[in-house]
Design an enzyme around this catalytic site. Structure first.
Site, PDB file in Angstrom:
ATOM      1  N   CYS A  34      -5.587  -3.427  -3.156  1.00  0.00           N
ATOM      2  CA  CYS A  34      -4.886  -3.002  -1.987  1.00  0.00           C
ATOM      3  C   CYS A  34      -3.778  -1.940  -2.104  1.00  0.00           C
ATOM      4  CB  CYS A  34      -4.657  -3.929  -1.057  1.00  0.00           C
ATOM      5  SG  CYS A  34      -3.437  -3.497   0.323  1.00  0.00           S
TER       6      CYS A  34
ATOM      7  N   CYS B 211      -0.791  -2.811  -0.284  1.00  0.00           N
ATOM      8  CA  CYS B 211      -0.047  -4.028  -0.890  1.00  0.00           C
ATOM      9  C   CYS B 211       0.810  -3.646  -2.086  1.00  0.00           C
ATOM     10  CB  CYS B 211      -1.098  -4.966  -1.276  1.00  0.00           C
ATOM     11  SG  CYS B 211      -2.178  -5.601   0.259  1.00  0.00           S
TER      12      CYS B 211
END
Length: 342
Positions: free
Chosen positions: A32, A35
């Site tokens: 991600c 993230c």
């Protein structure tokens, strides 16, 4: 070493929720992008504010802990603190503040001088001269300014409340070491100097009474003293000294008289050495016998000697370090004094 806990099971996460007052969880995935973007900031928050059983920062791999991801409705990339989706640092910080009441912001790397510390306290802007152990906080905001009392102070300088001013001492300005700060309100061609410190008056003794808004557990005090540097033209008697000998009395109902303090057993007596003072901030840490300073509702600080042969003692700032307890019934607090208007 990272303070962040990496969750490996649903049971571990449940246990953390049961034992920590606040849990900040980062639900992430290795692939991600957002993230990865917010991960360094999350680690900074964790390193700065993690406290055992009070606030815990955890990371949850949504691919390995799918049951937790489903339970908290984590779909793709998600930061879960009051449900924050995506990489949104400002919202993350705002949510942490909301959960904990008030937390200090991270300071920029270039902010602050050598030896200074940012505050991990219930005050966003309170200046600190030294770092605070992550197990405790700056609880100076718990001082009740209405009940402060100070004996034998020079009335032409600061008052008791000056010692707990949140701002950085003006004497730390590089071009006015020990001289105070100026503003533009003086006479033509001159600047008015604000003397934001306290000095004793007739001798080297100061007696300060400090009541608190709640019962405190006090771990240490920080005392800042920034007398001007001596030069060959100065009379040593005219240069104020740093405090050297201090007595502390806990839970007294009012300020003590000087003769009374001499005969009264102190909760703790401290002798500061020259090596105790931080060169960059002029601050010394006074570590207290923690077991003797539990459920403290007031503190009397008696400075009865300085570090030289001068006639006055100077104090710029005081900070209280520890933990807060239950709030007091402030309506019952009375200041006892005999000054005009009291």
């Amino acid at each position: 070493m990272s303070k962040t806990v990496h969750v490996t099971s649903t049971l571990q996460f449940k246990t953390i929720l049961e034992t920590s007052k606040v849990v900040v969880a980062d639900f992430y995935a290795d692939w991600c992008g957002p993230c990865k973007q917010v991960a360094p900031l999350f680690e900074q928050f964790s390193a700065k504010w993690s406290q055992p059983n009070k606030i815990t920062f955890v990371k949850v791999d949504t691919q390995k802990q799918q049951e937790l991801a489903q339970q908290y409705n984590v779909t793709v990339n998600n930061k879960y603190v009051n449900t924050i989706r995506g990489a949104n640092p400002s919202e993350l910080l705002a949510s942490i503040k909301k959960l904990m009441g008030e937390l200090p912001p991270l300071k920029d790397k270039d902010e602050g001088g050598s030896g200074e510390a940012s505050s991990s306290s219930n005050s966003d802007s309170c200046w600190l001269g030294l770092d605070v152990s992550r197990a405790y906080s700056n609880i100076t905001a718990e001082v009740d300014p209405r009940g402060l009392d100070l004996l034998n102070f020079d009335s032409e300088l600061g008052i008791a409340a000056t010692l707990f001013d949140e701002s950085k001492p003006s004497a730390l300005a590089s071009d006015k070491k020990g001289k105070g700060k100026s503003d533009a309100s003086g006479a033509e061609g001159e600047s008015k100097v604000e003397k934001d410190w306290v000095e004793s008056d007739t001798d080297e003794q100061l007696m300060l009474y400090v009541p608190f808004k709640s019962k405190l557990r006090i771990q240490s005090l920080q005392i800042t003293s920034l007398p001007p540097k001596r030069s060959g033209e100065d009379n040593d008697d005219e240069i104020p000294m740093r405090p050297r000998a201090i007595k502390l009395y806990s839970n007294e109902p009012h300020v003590l008289g000087f003769e009374e303090a001499d005969d009264f057993p102190a909760t703790q007596e401290i002798t500061l050495q020259p090596r105790d003072w931080d060169e960059g901030t002029g601050t010394a840490r006074i570590d207290l016998r923690f077991v003797k300073f539990q459920n403290v509702t007031s503190l009397v600080i008696f400075i009865f000697d300085g570090d030289g042969e001068g006639e006055k003692v100077r104090v710029d700032r005081l900070r209280i370090i520890g933990e807060t307890g239950e709030k007091r019934e402030m309506g019952k607090l009375e200041k006892i004094g005999d000054l005009p208007g009291e």
